[in-house]
Design an enzyme around this catalytic site. Sequence first.
Site, PDB file in Angstrom:
ATOM      1  CG  ASP A 105      -1.659   1.432   1.994  1.00 53.60           C
ATOM      2  OD1 ASP A 105      -1.982   0.406   1.224  1.00 53.60           O
ATOM      3  OD2 ASP A 105      -2.514   2.142   2.698  1.00 53.60           O
TER       4      ASP A 105
ATOM      5  CB  SER B 183      -4.221  -0.425   4.005  1.00 52.36           C
ATOM      6  OG  SER B 183      -4.587   1.148   3.679  1.00 52.36           O
TER       7      SER B 183
END
Length: 637
Positions: free
Chosen positions: A494, A380
Site C-alpha cells: 500500500d 490506496s
Amino acid sequence: MLEICLKHTKTFVVKRIRKSKIPSLAQYLTLADLFKNLPHSVLREMMAHTVREFLKGGEILFLEHSDGNDLYILAAGKLRYEKRSADGSIRDLGEFKRLDIIGELSLFTGEKRSATVKAVRDSELIRVPREVALSILVKYPESLLQITKIIAERLAQAKTETKGFVPQAKTFTLLSSLPEKVILDMIHYLGIVFLRYGTFYVVDESMFNDRMKELEKLEEADKEPWIIRFFTQIEAEYDYIFYLVKDEGKLSPYVERTLRQSDTFVYIKDANEDPNCIQMESLIDKRKFSDRNHVLVLLQSNRNFVRPGTIKHLEKRRFHRHFHVHLERMDTWERLGRGLLGKSIGLALGGGGAKGFAHLGVLKALEENSIPIDMVSGTSAGSIFAALIAMGESSEGSKVKAKEFWVSKDLLNEYTIPILSLTTGKKYTEAIRNFFGEIQIEDLWIPYFSIATNLSHSEIHVQEVGSLWKAIRVSTSIPGIVPPFIDDGIVYVDGGVLDNVPGITLKEKGVGKVISVDVFGDIYPDQDRELCEYFDVNKPGVMTNPIFQMTNLINFQDILKPKFPPIGDIIIRSILASSRERIRQTEKISDLFLQIPTNNFGLLDWFAYERLIELGYISSFEKIKMNREKFLNPSLQ
C-alpha cells in the site's frame, strides 16, 4: 513586414513589428544604458576595448568552479545560471535579463566562477577583458561606485525573493505532420486559453525569411545581432510565442533558430497515425535537446474514447507530459493550454479505506464551484477514486461505480490463515481486474498517477503508465489485510506506508496548483472504546478469552456476514500513521489542503458510504468556495 498575432482578442490581428536600433551602435547603447552616470569619455574607452560575442541557445558561457577572468554584459537574449550541490542536485537557479552584469564577483576577488551560466536563447554579450575592466575601475573611481551599486541592488533583490526560481515556458515550437488547416484550428483553440494569461504571438518560416531579406545588404558579421534582436524583441513584446515548423526532412536556418529559441517542443500527432509520422523528430534527436521540455499531443477522433496504444508514441522519447485532445472538446484544449503554461490544477486523493468515499463529496463541491481537474494522483483507496475521475466520471457517476465495486461485493470477506495477510486477495484482485479491464493509464483523458510502496527498496513507487487495474491493486495492497503484489521480483504494498496524500507527486510532475485531500483523520474515539471490550479490565495489556473475542465478530443481523476483525483496523491505522511527516510536507506545498473529519468512521465502514460522501461535501464546500478565485482567476495563478 506583417506578422500574425493574438493580443487580448479572440480573432487574429495584424500588427507591424518595430525595427531594432542600428547594430553598430548596440555596443555603445548597451554600455550607456547600464552606466548612465558615467562620462561619455569613459563609455567610449570601454567600448574601444570590449568585444561583442554571441552564444547559441544551449551553449555554455562558463562552468561552475572554472577560472573567472572577464566581465560580461548581456545585450540581448537570455542566460540562465545554476549552482549544484556535491551530489549533483540543483541548489540554486535563476536567469539574467538584458543589461545584467555577469561574472563581476570573480573579477573583483579572482575566485572561481560561482555558477554555471548557459544561453537559454541565442544571445549577444559584451565581454570586458579583466585587465581592461580593472584599468578603467582604477582610472575612474565613479565607475567602481556604479558597479558596486548594481551588485548591491541585485543582492537586495535576491534577499527579498522568498520562493525559488521556477523556469516558466514562454516559447513553443510546434512540430506536426498534420494538414495546415488542422494546425491553425488547434492554434485557435489554444489561443483562446492563452489569452486569459497574456498576449499570444505566432511566427512561421515565411515571416522569418521575409525579415532576413531586409538584411541582405549587411555584412555577414552584422546580421547576427539583427537576428537575435528580432527574436528578443518579439519575446519582449508578447507573453507567449509559438513557432510553426513545416515537417520536412531538413533543418533550415529558420528551424535551427526556432529550436534554440524554444522552451518547449510540442509534438502534435494524429492518434491513429504511426508514431514515426513526424520527419523532423529524428533530426531533432540528433541534436539532443535534452534541456528542453518535450510534450506529446495526440489528436483523438472519438470525443468519448481515447484510442488505445498511446504507449507506442511515448516510447519514442522521454516526454515530460502527454495530452489527449479532441477538436470539439474545449475542456481538452483548456487542459492542454494550462499544462503548457505550467498552470495545471492537480487533485491528490489520500488513502483511508472506506473513508475514501468522502473524496466523492469533495469532487461534488469542486464541480459546483466549476474548478477543473487537469491531473490526479491517488494512494490506496484514493487511487480508485482518482482513477474514476481520470476516466471522465462525475461525482455522481463515480458514486454509482464505487458502490458497485466496493460495497455491494464485500471484497474483503475471504479470510484465510494469517501467514501473509488476513484475506486471500483472490476475490479482491479479480474484482479490480474485471472492473477496470484492459484500460491503460496512458490512455486516460486526464493524466493519472497511482502511489504504491516498493517494499523491496523501501521507496515510493509512482505508476504513470501500464495497466490501470494493476496500478490500483498495487496501491491498495494493505499490509496484513491484502496480500502484497509481486511484479518482476519486486514486492509492492500500500502507498499509504510512505505517502498517504500524494500532493508532492503532482508538484514534481509539473502541476501549477495542488488540491490535496486527507480523509484519514487522527482520533478514533468510538473505535478505541470498542477495542476495550477485547481486554481484561483487571489485567492491562492482556486480552480476554478468545471465545469471547470471537462473539464480538458475529453479525447478529446477518449471521452469514461476520464483522471484519479489529486487527485489520489497527494494522491500517498503524500503517497510515507512518506517513504523517510526508503529509505535513504535502500540506505546505498544497494551494488548498482539505482534511475531512472522518474520525468517527471506521476504515472498513463501507456501508457508511452515503454519510461519508455527505461529510466530504459539507466539510469542503465553503473552503473550496473561499479559494475558488485562486484556481480560476488567471491574475492569481
